[in-house]
Design a protein around this motif. Structure first.
Motif, PDB file in Angstrom:
ATOM      1  N   THR A 144     -11.532 -12.437 -57.820  1.00 35.66           N
ATOM      2  CA  THR A 144     -12.832 -12.568 -57.165  1.00 35.66           C
ATOM      3  C   THR A 144     -13.897 -11.758 -57.898  1.00 35.66           C
ATOM      4  O   THR A 144     -15.015 -12.243 -58.127  1.00 35.66           O
ATOM      5  CB  THR A 144     -12.735 -12.121 -55.700  1.00 35.66           C
ATOM      6  OG1 THR A 144     -11.895 -13.028 -54.984  1.00 35.66           O
ATOM      7  CG2 THR A 144     -14.110 -12.102 -55.039  1.00 35.66           C
TER       8      THR A 144
ATOM      9  N   GLU B  27     -15.003 -22.064 -47.210  1.00 37.51           N
ATOM     10  CA  GLU B  27     -15.023 -23.314 -47.961  1.00 37.51           C
ATOM     11  C   GLU B  27     -15.665 -23.109 -49.333  1.00 37.51           C
ATOM     12  O   GLU B  27     -16.552 -22.274 -49.508  1.00 37.51           O
ATOM     13  CB  GLU B  27     -15.797 -24.390 -47.181  1.00 37.51           C
ATOM     14  CG  GLU B  27     -15.106 -24.838 -45.909  1.00 37.51           C
ATOM     15  CD  GLU B  27     -15.865 -25.962 -45.219  1.00 37.51           C
ATOM     16  OE1 GLU B  27     -16.899 -26.405 -45.785  1.00 37.51           O
ATOM     17  OE2 GLU B  27     -15.439 -26.388 -44.147  1.00 37.51           O
ATOM     18  N   GLU B  28     -15.209 -23.898 -50.297  1.00 33.85           N
ATOM     19  CA  GLU B  28     -15.756 -23.842 -51.649  1.00 33.85           C
ATOM     20  C   GLU B  28     -17.266 -24.075 -51.624  1.00 33.85           C
ATOM     21  O   GLU B  28     -17.755 -25.013 -50.995  1.00 33.85           O
ATOM     22  CB  GLU B  28     -15.080 -24.913 -52.525  1.00 33.85           C
ATOM     23  CG  GLU B  28     -15.485 -24.901 -53.982  1.00 33.85           C
ATOM     24  CD  GLU B  28     -14.856 -23.752 -54.746  1.00 33.85           C
ATOM     25  OE1 GLU B  28     -15.493 -23.277 -55.695  1.00 33.85           O
ATOM     26  OE2 GLU B  28     -13.729 -23.344 -54.397  1.00 33.85           O
ATOM     27  N   GLY B  29     -18.018 -23.190 -52.298  1.00 39.06           N
ATOM     28  CA  GLY B  29     -19.464 -23.354 -52.395  1.00 39.06           C
ATOM     29  C   GLY B  29     -20.260 -22.753 -51.262  1.00 39.06           C
ATOM     30  O   GLY B  29     -21.487 -22.883 -51.227  1.00 39.06           O
TER      31      GLY B  29
ATOM     32  N   SER C  44     -15.962 -19.036 -53.767  1.00 36.81           N
ATOM     33  CA  SER C  44     -14.826 -19.890 -54.101  1.00 36.81           C
ATOM     34  C   SER C  44     -13.906 -19.972 -52.888  1.00 36.81           C
ATOM     35  O   SER C  44     -13.891 -19.077 -52.038  1.00 36.81           O
ATOM     36  CB  SER C  44     -14.076 -19.299 -55.294  1.00 36.81           C
ATOM     37  OG  SER C  44     -12.780 -19.853 -55.401  1.00 36.81           O
ATOM     38  N   ALA C  45     -13.136 -21.043 -52.830  1.00 33.45           N
ATOM     39  CA  ALA C  45     -12.168 -21.174 -51.740  1.00 33.45           C
ATOM     40  C   ALA C  45     -11.053 -20.137 -51.868  1.00 33.45           C
ATOM     41  O   ALA C  45     -10.248 -19.973 -50.947  1.00 33.45           O
ATOM     42  CB  ALA C  45     -11.569 -22.580 -51.744  1.00 33.45           C
ATOM     43  N   ASN C  46     -11.015 -19.426 -53.001  1.00 33.25           N
ATOM     44  CA  ASN C  46      -9.999 -18.388 -53.214  1.00 33.25           C
ATOM     45  C   ASN C  46     -10.570 -16.983 -53.106  1.00 33.25           C
ATOM     46  O   ASN C  46      -9.925 -16.024 -53.518  1.00 33.25           O
ATOM     47  CB  ASN C  46      -9.343 -18.582 -54.580  1.00 33.25           C
ATOM     48  CG  ASN C  46      -8.527 -19.852 -54.658  1.00 33.25           C
ATOM     49  OD1 ASN C  46      -7.808 -20.185 -53.724  1.00 33.25           O
ATOM     50  ND2 ASN C  46      -8.659 -20.583 -55.756  1.00 33.25           N
ATOM     51  N   ASP C  47     -11.776 -16.850 -52.575  1.00 39.33           N
ATOM     52  CA  ASP C  47     -12.360 -15.532 -52.331  1.00 39.33           C
ATOM     53  C   ASP C  47     -12.020 -15.099 -50.909  1.00 39.33           C
ATOM     54  O   ASP C  47     -12.364 -15.790 -49.943  1.00 39.33           O
ATOM     55  CB  ASP C  47     -13.891 -15.562 -52.487  1.00 39.33           C
ATOM     56  CG  ASP C  47     -14.321 -15.786 -53.923  1.00 39.33           C
ATOM     57  OD1 ASP C  47     -13.538 -15.460 -54.827  1.00 39.33           O
ATOM     58  OD2 ASP C  47     -15.446 -16.286 -54.135  1.00 39.33           O
TER      59      ASP C  47
ATOM     60  N   THR D 103     -10.471 -16.998 -45.932  1.00 39.57           N
ATOM     61  CA  THR D 103     -11.251 -17.575 -47.017  1.00 39.57           C
ATOM     62  C   THR D 103     -12.264 -18.546 -46.425  1.00 39.57           C
ATOM     63  O   THR D 103     -12.130 -18.996 -45.280  1.00 39.57           O
ATOM     64  CB  THR D 103     -10.348 -18.311 -48.018  1.00 39.57           C
ATOM     65  OG1 THR D 103      -9.576 -19.289 -47.319  1.00 39.57           O
ATOM     66  CG2 THR D 103      -9.418 -17.340 -48.727  1.00 39.57           C
TER      67      THR D 103
ATOM     68  N   LYS E 168     -22.272 -18.282 -54.668  1.00 36.73           N
ATOM     69  CA  LYS E 168     -21.497 -19.405 -54.141  1.00 36.73           C
ATOM     70  C   LYS E 168     -20.027 -18.988 -54.119  1.00 36.73           C
ATOM     71  O   LYS E 168     -19.441 -18.684 -55.154  1.00 36.73           O
ATOM     72  CB  LYS E 168     -21.686 -20.647 -55.006  1.00 36.73           C
ATOM     73  CG  LYS E 168     -23.130 -21.122 -55.094  1.00 36.73           C
ATOM     74  CD  LYS E 168     -23.662 -21.574 -53.742  1.00 36.73           C
ATOM     75  CE  LYS E 168     -25.092 -22.110 -53.876  1.00 36.73           C
ATOM     76  NZ  LYS E 168     -25.660 -22.503 -52.571  1.00 36.73           N
TER      77      LYS E 168
ATOM     78  N   ARG F 220     -14.755 -13.465 -61.061  1.00 36.61           N
ATOM     79  CA  ARG F 220     -15.433 -14.733 -60.802  1.00 36.61           C
ATOM     80  C   ARG F 220     -16.922 -14.520 -60.555  1.00 36.61           C
ATOM     81  O   ARG F 220     -17.758 -15.313 -60.983  1.00 36.61           O
ATOM     82  CB  ARG F 220     -14.759 -15.399 -59.602  1.00 36.61           C
ATOM     83  CG  ARG F 220     -14.980 -16.878 -59.508  1.00 36.61           C
ATOM     84  CD  ARG F 220     -13.937 -17.600 -58.705  1.00 36.61           C
ATOM     85  NE  ARG F 220     -13.305 -16.867 -57.642  1.00 36.61           N
ATOM     86  CZ  ARG F 220     -11.982 -16.737 -57.525  1.00 36.61           C
ATOM     87  NH1 ARG F 220     -11.176 -17.270 -58.425  1.00 36.61           N
ATOM     88  NH2 ARG F 220     -11.452 -16.067 -56.524  1.00 36.61           N
TER      89      ARG F 220
END
Length: 819
Positions: A361, A297-299, A313-316, A295, A311, A364
């Motif tokens: 994902t 970092e967020e953004g 997500s930290a969960n992608d 994964t 952008k 999202r």
């Protein structure tokens, strides 16, 4: 999902027609939604046959035309005028006979072969070039066939061209195992075997697969094995990107996919052959020759193949190289990672990604690709390597190159089959017919479900991991039944029935009574979604956001929580209608509302969750339209109150006996709360400006929400009683009372009814006055009293006694002064 008939027959040896296949698919749960014939050549070359030029003479009136006689397998040869420079005696050619319709390849217009005269010589057909038949672009001369071609042979047979059929399957979400040609063939094979047909199912062999060398190995590391339970790949070097072979292009076009190039087309072919998404990376663009499945970092910004920067997500889950992300795993490739016409080395990815991760994902980012469609439903984790080998062999065959790495296969925890126990009794009971045990076992084996053992009428079976929809005994019965055939379950000759008693009170009956009554009063029923916007509850104090039942994986922000009230759905309907110039509204809705009680969280389970059935009523605009002799009448608070009174009366609830309190909150500007036995059953009033602004509504909206579960409970003891009509007349008396402004009519009515319980039948208010002619803090109520003795006619003495008692009680308990 589209299936090609010709493509499907590569995996199963059967002689079924496309129409027969379509019927079987629908019978076994793969419903056919479309059926289309795909011609190998437009028009099917109907009327075009092989011919032999018997004679070829110069045209008497032309220096370039020839007059020929051509044998087409009939008794009499045809005379045909031809202008092709290569026309000569003894040539085998393609002949378009009279009435044949041709579709030239570079023309949008068709033309029909007719009997004609060309410079005075009759012509009974046409000798054709490739482009005129629609099978090529050569127009230098007529097609020259091999010397062994037999005159009269149909063109389609000689050219070995086959029409295809596209079968559109309406695939249900649980049947991802059938989202490929092989998956559909597997179901078809199981059905045919269950019906006594000798058929076999097979996949192309990959036994010839071999590694050429290990000169271009890519190092792979999986940092998140939960999101990527299996990841495999291989490198192929020195490939040449070019158009795909004709058979591959034809296969893809048959299911509605436009060919791109050999490598990309092969990955698409494997996807629709095996339901295994593949991704082809340009190996030279993989920085550091490393792939890291992780994964970000967020953004983190990431530009996808469609040119859109997203952008992350930290969960992608991302497929990264040593420097940057290259692909959203299982969803969409990156702009710079794919195969181009300049690519020479490719890394082929074949993986099994966690369905939940892929689905979240994809939602999202608002993406829906062929790969995500399959990954998020759960593909076969055990076909990964076969698919990789098959793709590598096809790429090597049609794009050249050599396999320059070992197969990388990171599979730390292997998927296990689903173990299920099921008895024959359960199967037969659920189906309603006794199916022989041998038949049951035959069907299970044909579906690749392993029978591990059998004891005392119980089967111990193992379902392969790719059947994610079969994990319970009931699922096994469904599988047996759809292959056995729903139509083979006979309809019984007689029906057994049992007596059933209507519940008291009958919720459905009371609901229908209420709905019919409101509809007869001019109301329209609406039905709205139980899912609602969380933003509605973030701005109100009455309905708090923390009390919402939240959706774990919402489809969108507009559908992220379960509704706590029917108010917002009703206001949406009012706003839509007003925007469409329909401003005079009377609406109602029955629906459940849902709450979450945080104080019960520690109790666990469903304890914190509440569900209540409610009835919402809303009115706005004009109550009655203007006519030639009446003025328009606007709806108001009392219009709504009257509706509620009539509804409660119809259900046997005395509206006057409900305890009334003033309601003050951020929903209503003026409102009342009605309670029965201490429990609120109705809220109604005028919607406040805050709520109206949320929906851009300017007109007054009068809204009521009824706890219908409580209303039904209140009707439990109601009984219908027949009563003789009174024989003696009613007596009406009026009183005008001067009272304090804080005294309510309900208080006065309560005093009156408790004072005279026997003869007082009804108390009503018919006039209210407040003004400067009265002392400050006072108001005047004019009350009407209906008295009746059901055994005799009341005399004045008795009436006066009752009225004097009422006056005394009003004076003592309400401080009233008789005017």
């Amino acid at each position: 999902m589209n299936i090609s008939y010709n493509w499907l027959k590569n995996y199963i040896d059967c002689d079924l027609t496309p129409e027969e296949m379509a019927k079987i698919f629908t019978d076994i749960g793969l419903e056919i939604e479309s059926f289309e014939k795909i011609e190998a050549v437009k028009g099917g070359l109907e009327g075009v046959v092989v011919g032999e030029v018997l004679t070829c003479e110069n045209h008497p009136d032309s220096d370039h035309l020839h007059v020929t006689t051509v044998s087409v397998g009939t008794e009499e040869p045809l005379q045909i005028v031809c202008g092709a420079p290569n026309c000569r005696q003894g040539l085998k050619v393609m002949v378009a006979t009279i009435n044949t319709v041709l579709h030239p390849i570079d023309s949008n217009e068709e033309f029909k072969i007719k009997k004609s005269k060309i410079r005075g010589v009759e012509s009974f057909g046409m000798l054709c070039a490739e482009d005129e038949l629609g099978i090529g672009r050569d127009h230098a001369g007529i097609m020259e066939l091999s010397a062994d071609a037999v005159p009269g042979t149909k063109a389609m047979d000689y050219l070995n061209l086959k029409d295809d059929y596209q079968l559109g399957i309406g695939l249900t979400p649980n049947r991802i195992d059938a989202a490929s040609h092989y998956g559909v063939a597997r179901d078809l094979c199981a059905y045919l075997k269950a019906n006594g047909k000798r058929v076999s199912l097979s996949l192309p062999s990959v036994e010839e697969f071999k590694i050429d060398n290990n000169h271009h190995a890519i190092n792979v590391k999986v940092e998140n094995s939960e999101a990527a339970p299996r990841y495999a790949g291989i490198t192929i070097s020195n490939v040449k990107i070019a158009p795909s072979p004709e058979w591959l292009q034809t296969s893809l076009r048959a299911i509605g996919i436009n060919p791109k190039n050999n490598v990309v087309d092969i990955t698409n072919f494997i996807l629709h052959e095996l339901c295994q998404p593949l991704h082809a990376f340009d190996a030279d663009k993989i920085a550091g020759e490393r792939i890291i499945v992780r994964t970000c970092e967020e953004g983190t910004p990431f530009k996808t193949l469609d040119g859109v920067e997203r952008k992350l997500s930290a969960n992608d889950l991302m497929i990264c190289d040593a420097e940057k992300p290259m692909c959203i795993a299982g969803v969409f490739g990156g702009e710079d990672s794919g195969v181009t016409e300049n690519t020479t080395n490719v890394f082929i990815e074949s993986a099994y990604f966690n369905p939940v991760w892929v689905r979240k994902t994809a939602k999202r980012h608002g993406l829906n690709t062929d790969a995500s469609f399959r990954f998020e439903r759960g593909i076969d984790p055990n076909i990964t390597i076969y698919a990789l080998k098959r793709a590598a062999m096809l790429i090597k065959e049609y794009a050249g190159g050599e396999i320059t790495s070992d197969i990388i296969d990171i599979y730390p925890s292997k998927a296990k089959p689903f173990d299920i126990e099921i008895s024959y009794d359960y199967i037969n009971t659920l189906i309603g017919k006794e199916i022989p045990s041998d038949k049951v076992k035959s069907i299970l084996k044909s579906l690749e479900i392993e029978i591990k053992g059998e004891k005392d009428g119980i089967l111990y079976i193992a379902v392969p991991p790719y059947r994610v929809d079969v994990q319970r005994a009931a699922d096994i019965v469904e599988e047996i039944l759809r292959i056995y055939g729903y139509n083979n379950i006979e309809i019984p000759e007689h029906v057994n029935s049992t007596l059933s008693y209507e519940p008291k009170p009958n919720k459905d009956k009371i609901t229908n009574i209420t709905a019919n009554m409101l509809t007869n009063m001019g109301f329209t029923e609406i039905m709205s979604n139980s899912l609602s916007k969380s933003s509605y509850y973030e701005t109100t104090d009455t309905y708090k956001a923390e009390d919402c039942v939240k959706i774990i994986n919402p489809l969108s922000n507009d559908l992220s929580v379960m509704r706590q009230t029917l108010l917002f759905n009703m206001m949406e309907a009012v706003a839509v209608n007003i925007n469409h110039k329909n401003s005079d509204l009377k609406l109602y809705e029955f629906g459940n509302v849902y709450t979450y009680d945080q104080s019960k969280k520690e109790e666990g389970g469903l304890a914190p969750y509440g569900e209540t059935n409610k009835l919402a009523i809303a009115i706005t605009g004009q109550d009655a339209q203007a006519t030639w002799n009446t003025r328009p009448q606007a709806t108001n608070f009392f219009t709504l109150k009257g509706v509620l009174e009539r509804v409660m009366k119809r259900l046997g609830i005395n509206f006057d006996n409900l305890v009334c309190d003033t309601l003050s909150n951020d929903i209503f500007s003026d409102a009342l709360s009605l309670k029965s036995n201490g429990k609120e059953i109705i809220q109604f009033g005028v919607i406040g400006p805050k709520i109206k602004r949320m929906f851009d509504i300017k007109s007054d909206v009068y809204f009521a929400e009824i706890n219908f579960d409580a209303v039904i409970k209140a009707t439990k003891k109601n009984r219908i009683v027949a009563k003789e009509l009174p024989k003696f007349p009613e007596v009406k008396r009026d009183l005008a009372l001067l009272i304090d402004t804080n005294v309510t009519f309900s208080e006065l009515r309560k005093i009156a009814m408790s004072t005279e319980k026997k003869f007082l039948k009804k108390v009503s208010l018919f006039d209210v006055y407040q003004g400067d002619k009265l002392p400050e803090g006072k108001k005047s109520y004019a009350l009407s009293f209906i008295l009746q003795d059901e055994s005799k006619t009341m005399d004045d003495k008795n009436i006066d006694r009752i009225m004097n008692n009422l006056i005394t009680q009003f004076q003592q308990k309400a401080g009233a002064v008789i005017r």
